[in-house]
Write a protein that holds these residues in place. Structure first.
Motif, PDB file in Angstrom:
ATOM      1  N   ALA A  60     -24.602 -35.708  13.935  1.00  0.00           N
ATOM      2  CA  ALA A  60     -24.654 -34.384  13.310  1.00  0.00           C
ATOM      3  C   ALA A  60     -25.350 -33.400  14.240  1.00  0.00           C
ATOM      4  N   SER A  61     -24.728 -32.222  14.419  1.00  0.00           N
ATOM      5  CA  SER A  61     -25.329 -31.127  15.172  1.00  0.00           C
ATOM      6  C   SER A  61     -24.747 -29.820  14.656  1.00  0.00           C
ATOM      7  N   HIS A  62     -25.246 -28.685  15.152  1.00  0.00           N
ATOM      8  CA  HIS A  62     -24.768 -27.363  14.747  1.00  0.00           C
ATOM      9  C   HIS A  62     -24.936 -27.135  13.241  1.00  0.00           C
TER      10      HIS A  62
ATOM     11  N   ASP B 112     -18.585 -31.183  13.952  1.00  0.00           N
ATOM     12  CA  ASP B 112     -19.683 -31.712  14.756  1.00  0.00           C
ATOM     13  C   ASP B 112     -20.510 -32.751  14.005  1.00  0.00           C
ATOM     14  N   SER B 113     -20.039 -33.185  12.843  1.00  0.00           N
ATOM     15  CA  SER B 113     -20.805 -34.194  12.109  1.00  0.00           C
ATOM     16  C   SER B 113     -19.875 -35.164  11.401  1.00  0.00           C
ATOM     17  N   ARG B 114     -20.364 -36.398  11.310  1.00  0.00           N
ATOM     18  CA  ARG B 114     -19.580 -37.437  10.641  1.00  0.00           C
ATOM     19  C   ARG B 114     -20.473 -38.621  10.312  1.00  0.00           C
ATOM     20  N   ILE B 115     -20.046 -39.350   9.313  1.00  0.00           N
ATOM     21  CA  ILE B 115     -20.583 -40.672   9.015  1.00  0.00           C
ATOM     22  C   ILE B 115     -19.372 -41.579   8.908  1.00  0.00           C
TER      23      ILE B 115
ATOM     24  N   VAL C 140     -16.218 -36.480   7.374  1.00  0.00           N
ATOM     25  CA  VAL C 140     -16.292 -35.546   8.503  1.00  0.00           C
ATOM     26  C   VAL C 140     -16.578 -34.144   7.981  1.00  0.00           C
ATOM     27  N   ALA C 141     -17.472 -33.412   8.666  1.00  0.00           N
ATOM     28  CA  ALA C 141     -17.841 -32.067   8.217  1.00  0.00           C
ATOM     29  C   ALA C 141     -18.011 -31.124   9.403  1.00  0.00           C
ATOM     30  N   ASN C 142     -18.090 -29.821   9.083  1.00  0.00           N
ATOM     31  CA  ASN C 142     -18.155 -28.769  10.093  1.00  0.00           C
ATOM     32  C   ASN C 142     -19.070 -27.656   9.590  1.00  0.00           C
ATOM     33  N   GLN C 143     -19.618 -26.840  10.507  1.00  0.00           N
ATOM     34  CA  GLN C 143     -20.430 -25.703  10.065  1.00  0.00           C
ATOM     35  C   GLN C 143     -19.565 -24.490   9.749  1.00  0.00           C
ATOM     36  N   GLU C 144     -18.374 -24.433  10.344  1.00  0.00           N
ATOM     37  CA  GLU C 144     -17.445 -23.344  10.064  1.00  0.00           C
ATOM     38  C   GLU C 144     -16.549 -23.730   8.890  1.00  0.00           C
ATOM     39  N   ASN C 145     -15.923 -22.747   8.293  1.00  0.00           N
ATOM     40  CA  ASN C 145     -15.149 -23.002   7.083  1.00  0.00           C
ATOM     41  C   ASN C 145     -13.734 -23.492   7.404  1.00  0.00           C
TER      42      ASN C 145
ATOM     43  N   GLY D 212     -29.647 -39.467   6.733  1.00  0.00           N
ATOM     44  CA  GLY D 212     -28.252 -39.052   6.756  1.00  0.00           C
ATOM     45  C   GLY D 212     -28.116 -37.540   6.800  1.00  0.00           C
ATOM     46  N   SER D 213     -27.212 -37.043   7.648  1.00  0.00           N
ATOM     47  CA  SER D 213     -27.084 -35.601   7.828  1.00  0.00           C
ATOM     48  C   SER D 213     -25.632 -35.222   8.091  1.00  0.00           C
ATOM     49  N   LEU D 214     -25.182 -34.150   7.432  1.00  0.00           N
ATOM     50  CA  LEU D 214     -23.817 -33.656   7.600  1.00  0.00           C
ATOM     51  C   LEU D 214     -23.813 -32.134   7.510  1.00  0.00           C
ATOM     52  N   GLN D 215     -22.843 -31.513   8.153  1.00  0.00           N
ATOM     53  CA  GLN D 215     -22.658 -30.076   7.992  1.00  0.00           C
ATOM     54  C   GLN D 215     -22.071 -29.792   6.605  1.00  0.00           C
TER      55      GLN D 215
END
Length: 211
Positions: free
Chosen positions: A191-193, A173-176, A162-167, A140-143
């Motif tokens: 998940a990427s970035h 770019d990521s979700r489960i 849902v997650a993001n690399q920016e604030n 499992g991977s998330l930003q």
């Protein structure tokens, strides 16, 4: 279901929904979500677009392949009338990846799953990223930012995290989750970035049950 069928063996039960009988497999015993009888609602295949985020099935009251409600944790997609007319206080979410089934469960009171999803309104849950990752297992991977979870999350997951690399949540770019958009993966983990456990595109068979 739990009241009328106190048994640890999963069994076919006929429900009277919309004045029409429908037979479903009531999941009994602790298969991963705790004891009690669990009523199936949906089964979604991450390889298919049937239950993509934009699918009409999330907002309407049309069933899909009801015989799939009798076959347990297999690869048959289904949407049952229990989606719009079964009240509950708990939700059980499951994903099967490479034959491995994993579940999470949480308390949520609602008149139906349709009432939580159909209008597109974001309704938050508070399980936390590590709990959602349990559906995927060690991969499992998330930003690290955004971190929105629940129903209709960021217009990306009908049910999920849902997650993001920016604030912010502008370019996640990521979700489960279940019923997701972005690429061809509609159930599982993308998940990427700069995610926290490597890039991922894991498609799962998803199961949604209520109690």
């Amino acid at each position: 279901l739990f009241v009328s069928n106190r048994s640890n063996a999963s069994q076919l039960v006929t429900l009277d929904l919309d004045s029409k009988p429908i037979t479903v497999l009531c999941q009994m015993g602790d298969f991963g979500c705790g004891d009690g009888g669990w009523t199936p609602v949906m089964k979604t295949d991450g390889n298919k677009a049937t239950f993509h985020y934009d699918s009409h099935y999330w907002s309407d009251k049309n069933q899909y392949n009801t015989p799939g409600g009798r076959t347990g944790f297999d690869s048959q997609e289904t949407k049952l009338p229990t989606y719009w007319n079964t009240p509950f206080s708990k939700i059980c979410l499951g994903m099967k990846i490479s034959g491995q089934l994993r579940f999470i469960v949480f308390n949520k009171q609602a008149n139906s799953l349709h009432s939580l999803i159909a209008d597109g309104t974001y309704r938050a849950t508070s399980l936390g990223r590590n709990e959602w990752k349990k559906l995927i297992g060690a991969h499992g991977s998330l930003q690290l930012n955004c971190n929105k979870e629940g129903f209709n999350a960021v217009g990306i997951a009908r049910i999920g995290y849902v997650a993001n690399q920016e604030n912010d949540c502008g370019t996640c770019d990521s979700r489960i989750g279940f019923g997701t958009r972005g690429g061809s993966n509609t159930c599982g983990n993308v998940a990427s970035h700069s995610p926290d456990n490597g890039d991922r595109n894991i498609k799962a068979m998803g199961y949604i049950l209520v109690q």
